[in-house]
Design an enzyme around this catalytic site. Structure first.
Site, short mmCIF file in Angstrom:
data_model
loop_
_atom_site.label_atom_id
_atom_site.label_comp_id
_atom_site.label_asym_id
_atom_site.label_seq_id
_atom_site.Cartn_x
_atom_site.Cartn_y
_atom_site.Cartn_z
N ALA A 1 0.83 -1.21 0.00
CA ALA A 1 0.00 0.00 0.00
C ALA A 1 0.86 1.26 0.00
O ALA A 1 0.48 2.28 -0.59
CB ALA A 1 -0.94 0.01 1.21
N ASP A 2 2.01 1.21 0.66
CA ASP A 2 2.93 2.35 0.65
C ASP A 2 3.40 2.64 -0.77
O ASP A 2 3.42 3.79 -1.23
CB ASP A 2 4.14 2.09 1.54
N TYR A 3 3.81 1.59 -1.47
CA TYR A 3 4.34 1.78 -2.82
C TYR A 3 3.26 2.25 -3.79
O TYR A 3 3.49 3.16 -4.60
CB TYR A 3 4.99 0.49 -3.32
#
Length: 401
Positions: free
Chosen positions: A173-175
């Site tokens: 989700a960060d990427y």
């Protein structure tokens, strides 16, 4: 021939965020020419410096060296009024700010968007948080795993009847949010070029995950369908999953009847596509276990290389289920230079993922690995803002830089 100029040359970005999502947005801009100034807490720096696999010989991890690429590190305590004043000076001379503090935190320090736009009306500000800048959950902390759960991905991951599993990368989700954040910045800059006014981008970590859930939302709204974990396959096509070879695994994706006909011919089973058998997706899905079993029996007699080769020869969509070792050994990845190596003074060569997407005329480039803490203080605070050595020494002694 590629142009030596990059698309974002002349753009200045302040990265005051931590970990991966908003910093990745800044990294992407930096790959394509933006000057990215990484603002870090004095002494400790970004926690990403200690996240992931340690190098063993440096204070920073491989994750930091890779993800903080092309950045200039400046130490600055934003909680201190003097530190906040210095940031405002930097904002006045910059185009973009990337942040991921808990909503309301920057406002407490007098550094919220409304505060910063007073010193730079053209400012574009990316604001990434767990649950967004408004809503009943805005004050909750969030990380990628929380986004995977809340956004609906974790529920879909794993074997049918089993527990929800980690979807591969714990930082997915960060990427994905980092990519959406970079997109939001570019859209806001395009609007600024047209209108002359900046704006902020409000991005919750779970939102890119929710956006990528196929047709789950309309299917539930229309028919009340709640899709669960599907294990090795999918409910939309068959055969469309992972199959075990003699020495590993491959993926096969027959997303339509034409692709399955190719696979059936490749297996020497033309009878499977007779009208009363499995010529249509609907028929295959009704007997998915049988169809998958036939494919598994065929694949199981071969090595991974053999299975991939015969599928490729017959234009059946197929790939090995790669480990990172397989990725490094793959000639296609080598030919496309998807991995690059940069020199490091104590580690030798450090291999990191290359820049994507590939532009034909003005491609991006990785100029440097993640920087040492505060290594650009003199350049940015001295040369750009004009602070003299005495002032900088005093600020350092006070823990402000």
């Amino acid at each position: 021939m590629p142009d030596r100029n990059r698309p974002l040359d002349g753009l200045r970005v302040l990265d005051i965020a931590t970990f991966i999502a908003a910093p990745l947005s800044a990294s992407i801009l930096g790959e394509f020419g933006a000057e990215v100034i990484k603002i870090e807490q004095p002494r400790d720096g970004d926690p990403l410096r200690r996240f992931g696999v340690a190098t063993g010989t440096t204070p920073d991890t491989f994750c930091w060296l890779s993800e903080a690429r092309n950045k200039k590190s400046v130490t600055l305590n934003l909680r201190d009024p003097q530190g906040a004043d210095i940031l405002r000076e930097l904002v006045a001379a910059s185009d973009v700010v990337c942040e991921n503090f808990r909503p309301g935190t920057l406002e407490k320090w007098g550094l919220g968007f409304e505060d910063l736009r007073k010193v730079n009306p053209r400012l574009v500000m990316l604001r990434v948080s767990g649950f967004g800048q408004h809503g009943p959950y805005r004050d909750r902390p969030g990380f990628a795993r929380i986004a995977h759960a809340f956004g609906g991905l974790a529920h879909l991951t794993g074997m049918e009847g089993g527990p929800p599993l980690t979807p591969g990368s714990t930082s997915l989700a960060d990427y994905v949010s980092g990519v959406y954040g970079a997109l939001g910045i570019m859209l806001a800059l395009r609007a600024r070029d047209r209108d002359g006014v900046g704006q902020y981008i409000d991005l919750a970590l779970y939102e890119p995950i929710l956006r990528m859930l196929d047709d789950l939302a309309p299917a539930f709204a229309a028919r009340g369908i709640v899709r669960g974990r599907q294990g090795l396959g999918t409910s939309n096509a068959c055969p469309h999953g992972h199959f075990q070879t003699r020495d590993g695994w491959i993926a096969i994706a027959c997303t339509n009847d034409r692709m399955f006909a190719r696979l059936a011919a490749t297996m020497g089973r033309p009878d499977l596509v007779e009208p009363d058998r499995y010529a249509t997706t609907g028929a295959r899905l009704r007997d998915a276990a049988i169809v998958d079993g036939i494919v598994q029996a065929w694949v199981g007699e071969m090595t991974t290389d053999e299975a991939v080769a015969i599928c490729a020869e017959n234009e059946v969509p197929c790939a090995s289920v790669n480990t990172i070792a397989g990725i490094f050994a793959d000639p296609h990845i080598a030919e496309r230079q998807n991995q690059i190596a940069l020199p490091h003074e104590s580690l030798g060569e450090v291999h990191i993922p290359a820049v994507i997407p590939k532009l034909s005329r003005t491609p991006g480039h990785v100029d440097s690995l993640g920087p040492a803490l505060g290594s650009s203080n003199a350049e940015i605070l001295g040369s750009l803002l004009g602070l003299d050595e005495g002032t900088m020494s005093r600020l350092a002694h006070a823990g402000i830089i």
